[in-house]
Scaffold this active site. Structure first.
Site, mmCIF file in Angstrom:
data_model
loop_
_atom_site.group_PDB
_atom_site.id
_atom_site.type_symbol
_atom_site.label_atom_id
_atom_site.label_comp_id
_atom_site.label_asym_id
_atom_site.label_seq_id
_atom_site.Cartn_x
_atom_site.Cartn_y
_atom_site.Cartn_z
ATOM 1 N N HIS A 244 74.472 59.981 34.178
ATOM 2 C CA HIS A 244 73.593 61.036 33.956
ATOM 3 C C HIS A 244 72.433 60.948 34.781
ATOM 4 O O HIS A 244 71.901 61.827 35.364
ATOM 5 C CB HIS A 244 73.357 61.137 32.472
ATOM 6 C CG HIS A 244 72.648 62.283 31.972
ATOM 7 N ND1 HIS A 244 73.328 63.162 31.414
ATOM 8 C CD2 HIS A 244 71.284 62.432 31.982
ATOM 9 C CE1 HIS A 244 72.375 64.451 31.113
ATOM 10 N NE2 HIS A 244 71.003 63.796 31.601
ATOM 11 N N GLU A 245 71.693 59.783 34.519
ATOM 12 C CA GLU A 245 70.424 59.699 35.161
ATOM 13 C C GLU A 245 70.278 59.505 36.550
ATOM 14 O O GLU A 245 69.467 60.266 37.345
ATOM 15 C CB GLU A 245 69.653 58.586 34.512
ATOM 16 C CG GLU A 245 69.185 58.486 33.028
ATOM 17 C CD GLU A 245 68.595 59.796 32.656
ATOM 18 O OE1 GLU A 245 67.890 60.681 33.305
ATOM 19 O OE2 GLU A 245 68.818 60.174 31.472
ATOM 20 N N HIS B 24 70.319 63.162 37.913
ATOM 21 C CA HIS B 24 68.896 63.585 38.345
ATOM 22 C C HIS B 24 68.478 62.837 39.403
ATOM 23 O O HIS B 24 67.424 63.763 40.074
ATOM 24 C CB HIS B 24 68.154 63.312 36.870
ATOM 25 C CG HIS B 24 68.502 63.887 35.540
ATOM 26 N ND1 HIS B 24 68.467 65.362 35.558
ATOM 27 C CD2 HIS B 24 68.708 63.708 34.570
ATOM 28 C CE1 HIS B 24 68.712 65.821 34.518
ATOM 29 N NE2 HIS B 24 68.901 64.795 33.727
ATOM 30 N N HIS C 118 69.491 64.361 42.576
ATOM 31 C CA HIS C 118 68.946 65.861 42.746
ATOM 32 C C HIS C 118 67.533 65.861 43.214
ATOM 33 O O HIS C 118 67.017 66.472 44.169
ATOM 34 C CB HIS C 118 69.156 66.415 41.281
ATOM 35 C CG HIS C 118 69.012 67.926 41.541
ATOM 36 N ND1 HIS C 118 69.000 68.616 40.309
ATOM 37 C CD2 HIS C 118 68.773 68.827 42.505
ATOM 38 C CE1 HIS C 118 68.856 70.019 40.596
ATOM 39 N NE2 HIS C 118 68.586 69.973 41.914
#
Length: 623
Positions: free
Chosen positions: A413-414, A417, A420
């Site tokens: 998940h991180e 981020h 991105h």
């Protein structure tokens, strides 16, 4: 123009330090191998250099006032102002990033708290000095600005920036009124601040018996843990104990709740918006119809959610499922498997391999160069986050690795981020080197989707598959359905207050219980305590924030399936999304990536996937 745009509202941010920072077995920070800790020398080699940059900004930020009243004099004057603004803001962001990360390594250290407070104060000073920029730019003739852009090379990439300014012109007030609103904004978060202090510091929970029959003081953390306990009687005791003070202080909490709504309604009215919803969404040029479509489309596709609730009831052997039964694991997992951090990295890389070799190399670069702070240590901030886009600097990730499968999902998940932010910063000029919250959860949940697909495909046992399916169903329930439920409740409360009606505790109880029953379905038995959930959820003070979790989840599911099914064309579109930053409006960026959040299609496909997972799960259970 400057703001704490990248740090104050990061997705996944856990703003509460664990109350127990001296757990047995925790290594001290100096005992951790440096390769598992952030290397902050990438930002500043020493605190002396941090102080030098701080001094430079402190001495130079007021120079921005030299351009006041002169932005329309020439293209050169406008370009010089924008260049100075960028120079000051980039340094401010580097200063803030270093202070934030240094502080989060050990929240007990007053030195880093001091750096954090100083940089926030400096941000405010510069924001005040630069407050003339937006009103003055908006007041300039549009054709004059277009001429400046066409004739000055340093302004050519500012076309979307000015388009955004002109779009919001009717909601930008004259300079004197903007100054009043800016000054009053210091009071706008008082309701949330009071709620946060009250619920996290002053609210006292009663004792209750734990699973071993021992008296324990209920806390936020113990409540969350209790909901997963296999001991149903303990879950019920913990649930009732946790909600007791919220019931006792319902009048106070409803007053704060109303205060938060009225603050947002005041500012939306002052800026001539038709509603607080329109005001909130307009910041990212998201049409109100997107919000309304989400609620309508999810409401028409509640069958999978009701089906999952009823399946839980059947597996647990209950006549009806209560709110304190919703989170407990259904299937015997025995002792949960442990994973080293290196094993977690290998699994994440394998799961994300459909994105290609370049994405894998970027992950390797992050892991090898200490962008990730891995292990829990005394005083370290709890939870997990990615620091966001800081122009000219790579992002950092905070973890608190506990060696469980959940930590692997958190890592994926991180890193979503992180990549991105990294690609946005690498491919966009400063003015667009950020992305909206509307887009923020897409890349992170996209990675989780690919990870789940990989783990399901490679699961070695029936028990593993069942566990993974349960994880997905709980995730879609919490992130997609529950957040849409919150969004519908939030909209109903604003609509009532905007009509001039007050919201009493009984009104709030009735409104929340109505939407809760609607989303959970007929298998639910609603306890009175659940009617007070409005009193404890901080997101209801965030001004139409939660819907973005649901839209982000639906968008990421659609994009992940496109990558897996379509290959290269979908991957290219996805990389374009990761690089886009704020170079276009978020709805347009997602459309170009291959998903239209103004339509019902991604919502319907999310519901269809949940149904398919339920089919597979029931088939495995029956075997």
């Amino acid at each position: 123009m400057v703001s704490l745009r990248k740090y104050l509202d990061q997705p996944g941010f856990d703003l509460f330090l664990s109350s127990d920072d001296t757990k047995g077995g925790l290594l001290q920070r100096e005992q951790i191998d440096p390769k598992y800790m952030w290397d902050l020398t990438h930002i500043y080699v020493s605190e002396e250099l941090w102080e030098a940059d701080f001094a430079w900004v402190n001495q130079n930020y007021s120079r921005i006032k030299e351009y006041e009243g002169k932005l329309g004099d020439s293209a050169e004057s406008l370009a010089a102002m924008l260049k100075l603004d960028q120079e000051v803001t980039v340094r401010l962001e580097h200063l803030y990033l270093y202070a934030m990360l240094a502080k989060d390594q050990d929240l007990r250290q007053p030195r880093y708290q001091g750096l954090d407070n100083r940089i926030k104060s400096l941000y405010t000073n510069y924001a005040t000095a630069a407050s003339f920029i937006t009103p003055e730019l908006i007041a300039l003739d549009k054709q004059l600005i277009k001429q400046f852009i066409a004739t000055h090379s340093e302004l050519k990439h500012y076309d979307h920036f000015f388009e955004e300014l002109w779009r919001t012109k009717e909601h930008t007030l004259p300079k004197e009124q903007e100054e009043i609103l800016a000054a009053s904004s210091k009071m706008s978060d008082l309701a949330y601040d009071a709620f946060s202090i009250f619920t996290n510091a002053d609210l006292k929970f009663p004792e209750c018996e734990d699973e071993n029959g021992e008296k324990v003081q209920m806390t936020h953390g113990r409540y969350q843990s209790a909901l997963y306990s296999p001991d149903r009687s303990y879950r019920e005791r913990a649930y009732k104990a946790y909600y007791a003070p919220y019931k006792d202080y319902a009048n106070t909490l409803s007053t704060l709740f109303n205060g938060g709504l009225k603050s947002k309604i005041f500012y939306s009215g002052a800026r001539k918006y038709a509603s607080a919803l329109e005001s909130s969404l307009d910041k990212n040029n998201v049409p109100v119809s997107v919000y309304e479509n989400l609620i309508k489309s999810v409401s028409e596709n509640l069958a999978p959610m009701h089906r999952w609730t009823d399946l839980k009831r059947k597996v647990l052997g209950l006549e009806g499922i209560h709110p304190y039964d919703v989170y407990v694991g259904l299937f015997d997992k025995n002792e949960e498997k442990k994973y080293t951090y290196e094993e977690g990295i290998a699994i994440v890389k394998a799961a994300l391999s459909p994105l290609g070799e370049d994405y894998g190399k970027m992950l390797d670069m992050a892991f090898a160069n200490r962008w990730v702070d891995v292990f829990e240590t005394p005083g370290k901030r709890s939870g997990a986050y990615s620091s966001g886009t800081t122009y000219g600097m790579h992002p950092y990730v905070l973890l608190n690795w506990n060696s469980l499968l959940n930590d692997i999902f958190t890592l994926a998940h991180e890193m979503g981020h992180n990549m991105h932010s990294f690609l946005t910063g690498k491919h966009q000029p400063f003015v667009y080197a950020d992305y909206s919250i509307f887009l923020a959860e897409v890349a992170s949940t996209f990675n989780e989707s690919l990870l789940l697909e990989y783990l399901l495909k490679n699961a070695g046992t029936k028990a593993e598959k069942i566990s993974l399916m349960e994880r997905y169903l709980n995730n879609v329930s919490a992130t997609f359905y529950r957040q849409t439920m919150f969004a519908e409740f939030e909209l109903l409360t604003y609509q009532k207050v905007e009509k001039g009606e007050a919201l009493t505790p009984d009104d709030l109880r009735e409104m929340y219980s109505s939407v809760y029953k609607k989303y959970m379905g007929p298998a639910l038995v609603l306890d009175e305590e659940e009617e007070y959930t409005w009193a404890r959820v901080p997101h209801f003070y965030y001004n139409f924030y939660v819907y973005q979790y649901a839209t982000g989840f639906a968008a990421s599911e659609a994009l992940a399936q496109q990558v897996l099914s379509d290959g290269a064309p979908a991957i290219e579109r996805y990389f374009s999304f990761l690089k886009a930053g704020k170079s276009d409006y978020p709805i347009n960026i997602l459309r170009q990536a291959g998903v239209d959040m103004a339509s019902s299609e991604p919502i319907i496909k999310t519901a269809q996937k949940m149904n398919a997972i339920l089919d597979a799960l029931e088939s495995l259970i029956e075997k």
